[in-house]
Scaffold this motif. Structure first.
Motif, short mmCIF file in Angstrom:
data_model
loop_
_atom_site.label_atom_id
_atom_site.label_comp_id
_atom_site.label_asym_id
_atom_site.label_seq_id
_atom_site.Cartn_x
_atom_site.Cartn_y
_atom_site.Cartn_z
N VAL A 48 0.87 -1.17 0.00
CA VAL A 48 0.00 0.00 0.00
C VAL A 48 0.91 1.23 0.00
O VAL A 48 1.69 1.44 0.94
CB VAL A 48 -0.94 0.02 1.23
CG1 VAL A 48 -1.75 1.31 1.25
CG2 VAL A 48 -1.87 -1.20 1.22
N GLY A 49 0.82 2.01 -1.07
CA GLY A 49 1.60 3.24 -1.17
C GLY A 49 0.81 4.42 -0.61
O GLY A 49 -0.40 4.52 -0.86
N VAL A 50 1.50 5.28 0.14
CA VAL A 50 0.86 6.48 0.68
C VAL A 50 1.70 7.68 0.27
O VAL A 50 2.72 7.99 0.90
CB VAL A 50 0.73 6.41 2.23
CG1 VAL A 50 0.02 7.66 2.76
CG2 VAL A 50 -0.02 5.15 2.66
N PRO A 51 1.32 8.37 -0.81
CA PRO A 51 2.08 9.55 -1.22
C PRO A 51 2.03 10.62 -0.13
O PRO A 51 1.01 10.78 0.55
CB PRO A 51 1.34 10.04 -2.47
CG PRO A 51 0.49 8.90 -2.91
CD PRO A 51 0.19 8.09 -1.68
N SER A 52 3.14 11.31 0.04
CA SER A 52 3.19 12.35 1.07
C SER A 52 4.12 13.47 0.63
O SER A 52 5.16 13.23 0.01
CB SER A 52 3.70 11.76 2.39
OG SER A 52 3.80 12.79 3.37
N ASN A 53 3.74 14.68 0.97
CA ASN A 53 4.58 15.85 0.70
C ASN A 53 5.27 16.33 1.98
O ASN A 53 5.76 17.45 2.04
CB ASN A 53 3.77 16.97 0.06
CG ASN A 53 4.65 18.02 -0.57
OD1 ASN A 53 5.68 17.71 -1.17
ND2 ASN A 53 4.28 19.29 -0.43
N ASP A 54 5.31 15.49 3.01
CA ASP A 54 5.92 15.89 4.27
C ASP A 54 7.40 16.23 4.11
O ASP A 54 7.95 16.97 4.91
CB ASP A 54 5.75 14.80 5.33
CG ASP A 54 4.33 14.74 5.86
OD1 ASP A 54 3.53 15.65 5.56
OD2 ASP A 54 4.00 13.77 6.57
N PHE A 55 8.03 15.69 3.06
CA PHE A 55 9.45 15.98 2.82
C PHE A 55 9.62 16.83 1.56
O PHE A 55 10.69 16.89 0.98
CB PHE A 55 10.23 14.66 2.75
CG PHE A 55 10.04 13.84 4.00
CD1 PHE A 55 10.63 14.20 5.20
CD2 PHE A 55 9.23 12.70 3.97
CE1 PHE A 55 10.42 13.46 6.35
CE2 PHE A 55 9.02 11.95 5.13
CZ PHE A 55 9.62 12.33 6.32
N HIS A 95 -0.41 13.14 5.25
CA HIS A 95 0.69 13.37 6.18
C HIS A 95 1.05 12.05 6.86
O HIS A 95 0.18 11.29 7.27
CB HIS A 95 0.31 14.40 7.24
CG HIS A 95 0.17 15.79 6.68
ND1 HIS A 95 1.24 16.54 6.29
CD2 HIS A 95 -0.93 16.54 6.45
CE1 HIS A 95 0.82 17.71 5.84
NE2 HIS A 95 -0.50 17.73 5.92
N VAL A 96 2.36 11.79 6.96
CA VAL A 96 2.82 10.55 7.57
C VAL A 96 3.66 10.79 8.82
O VAL A 96 4.01 9.84 9.52
CB VAL A 96 3.61 9.68 6.55
CG1 VAL A 96 2.71 9.29 5.38
CG2 VAL A 96 4.86 10.39 6.05
N VAL A 97 3.99 12.03 9.09
CA VAL A 97 4.73 12.38 10.31
C VAL A 97 4.11 13.62 10.94
O VAL A 97 3.36 14.35 10.28
CB VAL A 97 6.24 12.64 10.03
CG1 VAL A 97 6.95 11.37 9.61
CG2 VAL A 97 6.44 13.74 9.00
N GLY A 98 4.44 13.83 12.20
CA GLY A 98 3.96 15.03 12.88
C GLY A 98 2.54 14.92 13.38
O GLY A 98 1.89 13.87 13.24
N PRO A 99 2.02 16.01 13.94
CA PRO A 99 0.68 15.98 14.54
C PRO A 99 -0.44 15.75 13.55
O PRO A 99 -1.53 15.34 13.93
CB PRO A 99 0.56 17.36 15.21
CG PRO A 99 1.56 18.23 14.51
CD PRO A 99 2.67 17.32 14.06
N ASP A 100 -0.20 16.02 12.26
CA ASP A 100 -1.25 15.83 11.26
C ASP A 100 -1.18 14.47 10.57
O ASP A 100 -1.92 14.22 9.62
CB ASP A 100 -1.15 16.93 10.19
CG ASP A 100 -1.45 18.31 10.76
OD1 ASP A 100 -2.28 18.40 11.69
OD2 ASP A 100 -0.85 19.29 10.28
N ALA A 101 -0.29 13.59 11.02
CA ALA A 101 -0.17 12.26 10.41
C ALA A 101 -1.51 11.53 10.49
O ALA A 101 -2.23 11.63 11.49
CB ALA A 101 0.91 11.45 11.11
N ILE A 102 -1.82 10.80 9.42
CA ILE A 102 -3.07 10.04 9.41
C ILE A 102 -3.02 8.94 10.47
O ILE A 102 -1.93 8.52 10.87
CB ILE A 102 -3.37 9.46 8.01
CG1 ILE A 102 -2.25 8.52 7.53
CG2 ILE A 102 -3.62 10.57 7.01
CD1 ILE A 102 -2.55 7.79 6.22
#
Length: 196
Positions: A77-84, A113-120
């Protein structure tokens, strides 16, 4: 009344059997939903992806890994993220990029979002269970069948790494063999009935 109770009972039973970690649904990148519960009895590799990263070519190896083991029950399962700060803005553009450049056929969720307070919630749980948060794109979490164990693999671990593949094979070897696909029976042929 009995039929209604039966239909109400079935979804509750299915939900009860789903591990907490996988008891969630993610919006699909190109529409629909990625229902993680349907993967509860198999190994799942969750990967945060990005379209413009030095590690983006890992998509090629991820797709090869998926094709190699999917018939045995393995899923990515891929989860695209712009966290970086390396992902495209629109989900439709991400989907087109993944398909056109890497032929991605495994399930992909919408950008999140995969990191931080907004991570799913999925990523918050993966981080809690594994004790390891993504530090960059293409961080990998291998979830054991049953959702009880999570192993974290950093960005530099390639999808064809022998340790990762060995763990996937161990999980697959411990699973019951998949049922052979049997075509559905042909529908009965309609017969003309004479009105006389």
């Amino acid at each position: 009344m009995k039929t209604f109770l039966l239909f109400c009972w079935l979804p509750l039973t299915a939900q009860a059997a789903c591990p907490t970690l996988l008891n969630q649904q993610l919006p699909g990148l190109m529409g629909g939903t990625v229902d993680l519960c349907q993967y509860a009895d198999r190994p799942v590799l969750v990967v945060n992806t990005a379209s413009h990263c030095g590690y983006t070519p890992q998509f090629t190896k991820l797709e090869a890994l998926y094709k190699r083991y999917r018939d045995r029950g393995f899923v990515i399962v891929g989860v695209p993220s712009n966290d970086f700060h390396q992902e495209l803005e629109r989900n439709s553009d991400i989907g087109k990029f993944c398909l056109a450049n890497y032929g991605v056929s495994f399930p992909m969720a919408t950008k999140a979002h995969v990191v931080g307070p907004d991570a799913i919630p999925l990523y918050r749980q993966l981080i809690t269970v594994s004790g390891d948060a993504p530090r960059w794109n293409f961080h990998k979490y291998l979830i054991a069948p049953g959702g009880t164990t999570v192993t974290s693999y950093g960005t530099r671990t390639e999808p064809d790494d022998p340790k990762l593949i060995g763990q996937i094979e161990d999980y697959l070897n411990g699973m019951p063999a998949p049922a052979p696909s049997v075509p559905p029976p042909a529908p009965p042929r309609l017969k003309a009935i004479s009105g006389s």
